[in-house]
Design a protein around this motif. Structure first.
Motif, PDB file in Angstrom:
ATOM      1  N   ASP A 196     -20.595  18.820  39.143  1.00 24.21           N
ATOM      2  CA  ASP A 196     -19.740  19.988  39.371  1.00 24.21           C
ATOM      3  C   ASP A 196     -18.779  20.340  38.236  1.00 24.21           C
ATOM      4  O   ASP A 196     -18.284  21.476  38.199  1.00 24.21           O
ATOM      5  N   THR A 197     -18.483  19.408  37.344  1.00 23.81           N
ATOM      6  CA  THR A 197     -17.539  19.754  36.275  1.00 23.81           C
ATOM      7  C   THR A 197     -18.147  20.813  35.363  1.00 23.81           C
ATOM      8  O   THR A 197     -19.344  20.785  35.056  1.00 23.81           O
ATOM      9  N   LEU A 198     -17.336  21.773  34.969  1.00 23.99           N
ATOM     10  CA  LEU A 198     -17.789  22.822  34.061  1.00 23.99           C
ATOM     11  C   LEU A 198     -17.758  22.293  32.631  1.00 23.99           C
ATOM     12  O   LEU A 198     -16.792  21.631  32.230  1.00 23.99           O
ATOM     13  N   ILE A 199     -18.815  22.587  31.862  1.00 22.99           N
ATOM     14  CA  ILE A 199     -18.840  22.168  30.457  1.00 22.99           C
ATOM     15  C   ILE A 199     -18.206  23.276  29.622  1.00 22.99           C
ATOM     16  O   ILE A 199     -18.638  24.432  29.665  1.00 22.99           O
ATOM     17  N   GLY A 200     -17.188  22.916  28.871  1.00 28.37           N
ATOM     18  CA  GLY A 200     -16.453  23.907  28.084  1.00 28.37           C
ATOM     19  C   GLY A 200     -17.244  24.427  26.894  1.00 28.37           C
ATOM     20  O   GLY A 200     -18.302  23.912  26.545  1.00 28.37           O
ATOM     21  N   ARG A 201     -16.704  25.459  26.262  1.00 28.24           N
ATOM     22  CA  ARG A 201     -17.392  26.101  25.144  1.00 28.24           C
ATOM     23  C   ARG A 201     -17.472  25.168  23.935  1.00 28.24           C
ATOM     24  O   ARG A 201     -16.482  24.529  23.563  1.00 28.24           O
ATOM     25  N   PRO A 202     -18.641  25.069  23.324  1.00 31.50           N
ATOM     26  CA  PRO A 202     -18.783  24.211  22.143  1.00 31.50           C
ATOM     27  C   PRO A 202     -18.398  24.937  20.857  1.00 31.50           C
ATOM     28  O   PRO A 202     -18.421  26.172  20.792  1.00 31.50           O
ATOM     29  N   GLU A 203     -18.056  24.167  19.854  1.00 30.98           N
ATOM     30  CA  GLU A 203     -17.846  24.696  18.506  1.00 30.98           C
ATOM     31  C   GLU A 203     -19.117  24.431  17.698  1.00 30.98           C
ATOM     32  O   GLU A 203     -19.827  23.445  17.947  1.00 30.98           O
ATOM     33  N   PHE A 204     -19.407  25.300  16.728  1.00 30.66           N
ATOM     34  CA  PHE A 204     -20.592  25.071  15.902  1.00 30.66           C
ATOM     35  C   PHE A 204     -20.418  25.699  14.520  1.00 30.66           C
ATOM     36  O   PHE A 204     -19.579  26.600  14.325  1.00 30.66           O
ATOM     37  N   LYS A 205     -21.193  25.188  13.565  1.00 28.09           N
ATOM     38  CA  LYS A 205     -21.187  25.711  12.206  1.00 28.09           C
ATOM     39  C   LYS A 205     -22.579  26.239  11.860  1.00 28.09           C
ATOM     40  O   LYS A 205     -23.580  25.761  12.386  1.00 28.09           O
ATOM     41  N   ILE A 206     -22.610  27.226  10.968  1.00 26.28           N
ATOM     42  CA  ILE A 206     -23.869  27.857  10.566  1.00 26.28           C
ATOM     43  C   ILE A 206     -24.172  27.514   9.115  1.00 26.28           C
ATOM     44  O   ILE A 206     -23.299  27.576   8.255  1.00 26.28           O
ATOM     45  N   GLU A 207     -25.435  27.150   8.860  1.00 23.59           N
ATOM     46  CA  GLU A 207     -25.866  26.880   7.485  1.00 23.59           C
ATOM     47  C   GLU A 207     -27.189  27.605   7.234  1.00 23.59           C
ATOM     48  O   GLU A 207     -28.139  27.466   7.995  1.00 23.59           O
ATOM     49  N   VAL A 208     -27.229  28.395   6.136  1.00 22.91           N
ATOM     50  CA  VAL A 208     -28.442  29.125   5.753  1.00 22.91           C
ATOM     51  C   VAL A 208     -29.084  28.400   4.574  1.00 22.91           C
ATOM     52  O   VAL A 208     -28.405  28.050   3.600  1.00 22.91           O
ATOM     53  N   SER A 209     -30.385  28.159   4.661  1.00 27.91           N
ATOM     54  CA  SER A 209     -31.089  27.459   3.578  1.00 27.91           C
ATOM     55  C   SER A 209     -31.090  28.300   2.294  1.00 27.91           C
ATOM     56  O   SER A 209     -30.890  29.528   2.334  1.00 27.91           O
ATOM     57  N   LYS A 210     -31.326  27.648   1.157  1.00 21.92           N
ATOM     58  CA  LYS A 210     -31.291  28.338  -0.135  1.00 21.92           C
ATOM     59  C   LYS A 210     -32.340  29.447  -0.228  1.00 21.92           C
ATOM     60  O   LYS A 210     -32.098  30.503  -0.828  1.00 21.92           O
ATOM     61  N   ASP A 211     -33.509  29.200   0.355  1.00 21.93           N
ATOM     62  CA  ASP A 211     -34.547  30.238   0.325  1.00 21.93           C
ATOM     63  C   ASP A 211     -34.353  31.272   1.427  1.00 21.93           C
ATOM     64  O   ASP A 211     -35.147  32.214   1.561  1.00 21.93           O
ATOM     65  N   LYS A 212     -33.298  31.103   2.227  1.00 22.18           N
ATOM     66  CA  LYS A 212     -32.900  32.051   3.273  1.00 22.18           C
ATOM     67  C   LYS A 212     -33.953  32.217   4.366  1.00 22.18           C
ATOM     68  O   LYS A 212     -33.939  33.194   5.115  1.00 22.18           O
ATOM     69  N   LYS A 213     -34.844  31.253   4.487  1.00 18.32           N
ATOM     70  CA  LYS A 213     -35.894  31.331   5.495  1.00 18.32           C
ATOM     71  C   LYS A 213     -35.552  30.528   6.747  1.00 18.32           C
ATOM     72  O   LYS A 213     -36.288  30.578   7.732  1.00 18.32           O
ATOM     73  N   ILE A 221     -32.187  29.030   9.306  1.00 24.08           N
ATOM     74  CA  ILE A 221     -30.769  28.961   9.688  1.00 24.08           C
ATOM     75  C   ILE A 221     -30.597  27.751  10.607  1.00 24.08           C
ATOM     76  O   ILE A 221     -31.349  27.582  11.567  1.00 24.08           O
ATOM     77  N   THR A 222     -29.612  26.908  10.301  1.00 21.42           N
ATOM     78  CA  THR A 222     -29.356  25.713  11.106  1.00 21.42           C
ATOM     79  C   THR A 222     -27.973  25.802  11.733  1.00 21.42           C
ATOM     80  O   THR A 222     -26.994  26.119  11.055  1.00 21.42           O
ATOM     81  N   LEU A 223     -27.902  25.526  13.033  1.00 20.94           N
ATOM     82  CA  LEU A 223     -26.633  25.488  13.751  1.00 20.94           C
ATOM     83  C   LEU A 223     -26.275  24.026  14.027  1.00 20.94           C
ATOM     84  O   LEU A 223     -27.088  23.283  14.582  1.00 20.94           O
ATOM     85  N   TYR A 224     -25.081  23.628  13.628  1.00 20.90           N
ATOM     86  CA  TYR A 224     -24.603  22.270  13.882  1.00 20.90           C
ATOM     87  C   TYR A 224     -23.560  22.347  15.003  1.00 20.90           C
ATOM     88  O   TYR A 224     -22.425  22.787  14.788  1.00 20.90           O
ATOM     89  N   VAL A 225     -23.970  21.920  16.202  1.00 23.26           N
ATOM     90  CA  VAL A 225     -23.101  22.024  17.378  1.00 23.26           C
ATOM     91  C   VAL A 225     -22.292  20.747  17.548  1.00 23.26           C
ATOM     92  O   VAL A 225     -22.827  19.636  17.477  1.00 23.26           O
ATOM     93  N   GLU A 226     -21.009  20.914  17.785  1.00 28.39           N
ATOM     94  CA  GLU A 226     -20.121  19.768  18.041  1.00 28.39           C
ATOM     95  C   GLU A 226     -20.050  19.548  19.552  1.00 28.39           C
ATOM     96  O   GLU A 226     -19.576  20.418  20.288  1.00 28.39           O
ATOM     97  N   ASP A 227     -20.544  18.402  20.010  1.00 25.84           N
ATOM     98  CA  ASP A 227     -20.512  18.104  21.445  1.00 25.84           C
ATOM     99  C   ASP A 227     -19.068  18.104  21.944  1.00 25.84           C
ATOM    100  O   ASP A 227     -18.227  17.367  21.403  1.00 25.84           O
ATOM    101  N   PRO A 228     -18.734  18.917  22.959  1.00 21.50           N
ATOM    102  CA  PRO A 228     -17.348  18.983  23.436  1.00 21.50           C
ATOM    103  C   PRO A 228     -16.834  17.622  23.907  1.00 21.50           C
ATOM    104  O   PRO A 228     -17.559  16.872  24.571  1.00 21.50           O
ATOM    105  N   PRO A 229     -15.591  17.294  23.586  1.00 18.63           N
ATOM    106  CA  PRO A 229     -14.993  16.040  24.074  1.00 18.63           C
ATOM    107  C   PRO A 229     -14.645  16.168  25.554  1.00 18.63           C
ATOM    108  O   PRO A 229     -14.425  17.270  26.068  1.00 18.63           O
ATOM    109  N   THR A 230     -14.588  15.028  26.229  1.00 21.05           N
ATOM    110  CA  THR A 230     -14.233  15.014  27.652  1.00 21.05           C
ATOM    111  C   THR A 230     -12.855  14.375  27.842  1.00 21.05           C
ATOM    112  O   THR A 230     -12.218  13.938  26.880  1.00 21.05           O
TER     113      THR A 230
END
Length: 292
Positions: A124-141, A143-152
């Motif tokens: 039943d606990t609600l999971i809060g909004r995560p933070e994440f960073k975006i990284e685009v590869s050099k050839d621009k083909k 996109i990687t998202l690095y999600v930070e698992d929310p702390p409890t």
């Protein structure tokens, strides 16, 4: 003399009874509910007390009830049970008792109380909004998202704060909703990892995309599978040409507007010229011929 002592004793007992004892009922707590985000779990209720207090009792359903030391004869209308609900997969219930103020006694044997609904922290606990960073590869083909698992609000035996990944392990997934920055169309992608890769099958090279991420726990009931939506973030893109920047529809509309303005200007000019010529002709016909 004996009568006087009895009178004084009776008076003192009566004063003590009215000062320290209460025989009337206390209002029941209302709107008793659970509020839990990332296992930070509060029991909440109404109304705010005036001449009485509240005590919270909780337990795993079917077991003996316990009390939280911070929620005994309190004037607050919430109780933090985050550290009390140790078994995250157990089914809990809680009672909010209406009792006298501290230091005041009552002749009531059982105090009015209101019971909460069943609560299972893991489900039943609600999971809060995560933070994440975006990284685009050099050839621009890619996109990687690095999600930070929310702390409890939970800590392990070494007093280290646990994340939702520590609690849910492989049951935790992430849902990504994304689309081109210049478009309203949306796509979704489910990932079991906190490192989410989008390749040429998902995104066009060099194009700016905007993303929202939220926790996804498929083992839960449908209405509680998704966590809070993250803030929207966009990846950088190549310098756009005119069509990418505004879209074909907008450009076509702008061209039609210009054509319409030109046509209107031509029509107005022609009409004005015709009227001017007609006026000049009428003026010449009204002038008499000179005598020879």
């Amino acid at each position: 003399m004996l009568k006087m002592e009895r009178l004084i004793f009776t008076t003192l007992c009566t004063a003590f009874f009215f000062t320290n004892c209460v025989s009337e009922d206390y209002p029941k707590a209302q709107n008793v509910s659970w509020l839990s985000i990332n296992f930070k779990t509060l029991l909440m209720w109404d109304p705010k007390p005036s001449n009485y207090s509240y005590t919270v009792e909780y337990s795993v359903i079917g077991q003996s009830r316990e009390r939280n030391q911070h929620c005994i004869r309190t004037m607050a209308t919430e109780c933090d049970l985050s550290n009390s609900l140790v078994d995250l997969k157990a089914k809990y219930s809680a009672d909010v008792l209406s009792e006298p103020l501290r230091g005041v006694n009552s002749d009531l044997i059982e105090f009015p109380h209101t019971r909460s609904e069943r609560f299972v922290p893991y489900e039943d606990t609600l999971i809060g909004r995560p933070e994440f960073k975006i990284e685009v590869s050099k050839d621009k083909k890619k996109i990687t998202l690095y999600v930070e698992d929310p702390p409890t609000a939970l800590f392990n035996e070494q007093n280290q704060q646990r994340t939702i990944r520590d609690v849910f392990a492989d049951e935790l997934q992430y849902k990504v909703t994304f689309g081109k920055a210049t478009s309203t169309g949306k796509k979704t992608k489910i990932s079991a990892s906190s490192e989410i890769e989008l390749d040429r099958r998902d995104v066009d090279p060099g194009v700016s995309y905007c993303f929202n991420v939220q926790a996804y726990i498929p083992s839960r009931s449908t209405d509680k599978q998704l966590g809070e939506l993250s803030q929207r973030q966009c990846s950088p893109g190549d310098k756009k040409d005119l069509f990418e920047e505004y879209g074909i529809g907008v450009i076509a509309g702008f061209i039609l507007l210009i054509i319409l303005i030109i046509v209107v200007a031509i029509v107005v000019t022609v009409v004005c010229c015709k009227r001017r010529r007609k006026a000049n002709t009428s003026g010449k016909e009204g002038v008499p011929l000179r005598s020879v």
